[in-house]
Design a protein around this motif. Structure first.
Motif, short mmCIF file in Angstrom:
data_model
loop_
_atom_site.label_atom_id
_atom_site.label_comp_id
_atom_site.label_asym_id
_atom_site.label_seq_id
_atom_site.Cartn_x
_atom_site.Cartn_y
_atom_site.Cartn_z
N PHE A 75 7.99 -0.69 -8.00
CA PHE A 75 6.78 -0.74 -8.82
C PHE A 75 5.93 0.52 -8.59
O PHE A 75 5.39 1.09 -9.54
CB PHE A 75 5.95 -1.98 -8.47
N ALA A 76 5.81 0.94 -7.34
CA ALA A 76 5.05 2.14 -7.03
C ALA A 76 5.66 3.37 -7.72
O ALA A 76 4.94 4.22 -8.26
CB ALA A 76 4.99 2.36 -5.51
N ARG A 77 6.98 3.42 -7.74
CA ARG A 77 7.66 4.54 -8.39
C ARG A 77 7.37 4.54 -9.89
O ARG A 77 7.07 5.58 -10.48
CB ARG A 77 9.17 4.47 -8.14
N ARG A 78 7.45 3.37 -10.52
CA ARG A 78 7.22 3.28 -11.95
C ARG A 78 5.77 3.62 -12.32
O ARG A 78 5.50 4.11 -13.42
CB ARG A 78 7.57 1.87 -12.45
N LEU A 124 0.85 -1.19 0.00
CA LEU A 124 0.00 0.00 0.00
C LEU A 124 0.89 1.24 0.00
O LEU A 124 1.59 1.51 1.00
CB LEU A 124 -0.90 -0.01 1.24
N PRO A 125 0.91 1.99 -1.10
CA PRO A 125 1.82 3.14 -1.20
C PRO A 125 1.54 4.22 -0.15
O PRO A 125 0.47 4.26 0.46
CB PRO A 125 1.56 3.67 -2.62
N LYS A 126 2.50 5.10 0.03
CA LYS A 126 2.36 6.22 0.95
C LYS A 126 1.10 7.02 0.60
O LYS A 126 0.84 7.31 -0.57
CB LYS A 126 3.58 7.12 0.87
N GLY A 127 0.33 7.38 1.60
CA GLY A 127 -0.89 8.13 1.39
C GLY A 127 -2.11 7.29 1.09
O GLY A 127 -3.21 7.82 0.95
N TRP A 128 -1.93 5.96 1.03
CA TRP A 128 -3.04 5.07 0.68
C TRP A 128 -4.19 5.17 1.68
O TRP A 128 -5.36 5.15 1.29
CB TRP A 128 -2.55 3.64 0.57
N ASP A 129 -3.87 5.29 2.94
CA ASP A 129 -4.91 5.35 3.96
C ASP A 129 -5.78 6.60 3.82
O ASP A 129 -7.00 6.56 4.04
CB ASP A 129 -4.32 5.25 5.37
N GLU A 184 10.85 -10.52 -6.89
CA GLU A 184 11.94 -10.10 -6.02
C GLU A 184 12.21 -8.59 -6.10
O GLU A 184 12.92 -8.03 -5.27
CB GLU A 184 13.23 -10.86 -6.38
N VAL A 185 11.63 -7.95 -7.13
CA VAL A 185 11.73 -6.49 -7.22
C VAL A 185 10.99 -5.88 -6.03
O VAL A 185 9.88 -6.30 -5.69
CB VAL A 185 11.12 -5.97 -8.54
N GLN A 186 11.59 -4.90 -5.38
CA GLN A 186 10.95 -4.28 -4.23
C GLN A 186 9.68 -3.55 -4.65
O GLN A 186 9.65 -2.87 -5.68
CB GLN A 186 11.93 -3.32 -3.54
N TRP A 207 3.04 6.16 -8.20
CA TRP A 207 2.28 6.04 -6.96
C TRP A 207 3.17 6.09 -5.73
O TRP A 207 2.83 5.52 -4.69
CB TRP A 207 1.48 4.73 -6.95
N VAL A 208 4.32 6.76 -5.81
CA VAL A 208 5.22 6.84 -4.66
C VAL A 208 4.49 7.49 -3.48
O VAL A 208 4.62 7.04 -2.34
CB VAL A 208 6.48 7.64 -5.01
N ASP A 209 3.76 8.54 -3.75
CA ASP A 209 2.98 9.24 -2.71
C ASP A 209 1.63 9.60 -3.30
O ASP A 209 1.53 10.48 -4.15
CB ASP A 209 3.74 10.49 -2.24
N LEU A 210 0.59 8.91 -2.85
CA LEU A 210 -0.74 9.15 -3.41
C LEU A 210 -1.31 10.49 -2.96
O LEU A 210 -2.17 11.03 -3.64
CB LEU A 210 -1.68 8.02 -3.00
N GLY A 211 -0.83 11.00 -1.85
CA GLY A 211 -1.23 12.34 -1.41
C GLY A 211 -2.63 12.37 -0.87
O GLY A 211 -3.47 11.53 -1.18
#
Length: 258
Positions: free
Chosen positions: A245-248, A66-71, A239-241, A251-255
């Protein structure tokens, strides 16, 4: 609004490499309850319901991140739902059979599902993440064997009780492994669903059409066999962190206003 995450896991390594890395868990924004060693998903999730008391229960796979800001996005999406809702999810099959997302899936190497601008009523969920309103009084069917189809079954249960299920834009990373073909566990769940819901068939799960004839299970097996090499080439190494995937996906920070 009190929210709890509930997960059924058989692997501490997978849990720690994915769901356990989610910022909302690490910073304590959302508590996580884990059920270990249950014989089926339905048993695990009913145990989780009994062990927790939050009004909003998020049933989530251990290989989800769950990316940052998901909650914050979750709370915004819940506020958009009609009063008749009992279930909400990140990926569902609409009543017209359209796929509602978006979610990243490593097993197919792409973002799946269209981006809905408002909640879309669905007939089934991908089991990667299902949100339940506790006060609706729903329970999972413990006669349903194994670890498949409960995302279709719980929606049918809700609809039979006069509630509705919806999906909407709630992005996440599903770092799931490649599946070569439908296994015997999936087949057992499929035929159980055919018997249980025969009066309202057909139903469409994200993977397969559940029909009275049952012929779709054989059609899917044939399709899987013919497309095996193509699907294997689509899959991405788990095995990719998940943060990568979120960065690509952007979705690094959903805000807070996503």
């Amino acid at each position: 609004m009190k929210i709890v995450l509930c997960c059924a896991s058989h692997s501490e390594a997978i849990l720690n490499a994915n769901l356990g890395r989610s910022p909302c868990i690490i910073d304590g924004s959302l508590p996580l309850h884990v059920e270990w060693g249950a014989p089926s998903a339905s048993v695990a999730y009913n145990r989780a319901l009994d062990a927790t008391d939050a009004e909003i229960v998020v049933f989530v796979h251990h290989d989800v991140y769950l990316p940052k800001g998901w909650d914050a996005v979750l709370r915004a999406r819940l506020a958009e739902l009609p009063d008749d809702w009992a279930l909400f999810g990140s990926f569902g099959v609409a009543l017209d059979a359209g796929h509602i997302g978006p979610v990243w899936s490593s097993s197919i190497g792409l973002i799946a599902g269209s981006v809905a601008l408002k909640p879309v009523e669905v007939q089934s969920f991908d089991e990667l993440l299902i949100i339940m309103k506790r006060s609706a009084g729903l329970r999972f069917d413990e006669e349903l064997p194994g670890w498949h189809m409960y995302g279709t079954d719980i929606v049918a249960i809700a609809r039979a009780k006069g509630f509705r299920a919806y999906a909407g834009a709630l992005p996440l990373i599903h770092n799931d492994r490649y599946h070569e073909a439908l296994d015997s566990d999936f087949t057992a769940c499929y035929h159980y669903m055919r018997r249980k819901w025969r009066a309202v068939l057909p139903l469409r799960s994200p993977i397969i059409k559940i029909s009275k004839s049952g012929l779709h299970i054989w059609r899917n097996r044939w399709r899987d066999m013919r497309s095996r090499d193509f699907r294997e080439n689509m899959a991405i190494d788990t095995e990719v962190q998940p943060e990568e995937f979120a960065r690509r996906c952007g979705w690094v920070d959903l805000g807070p206003s996503a």
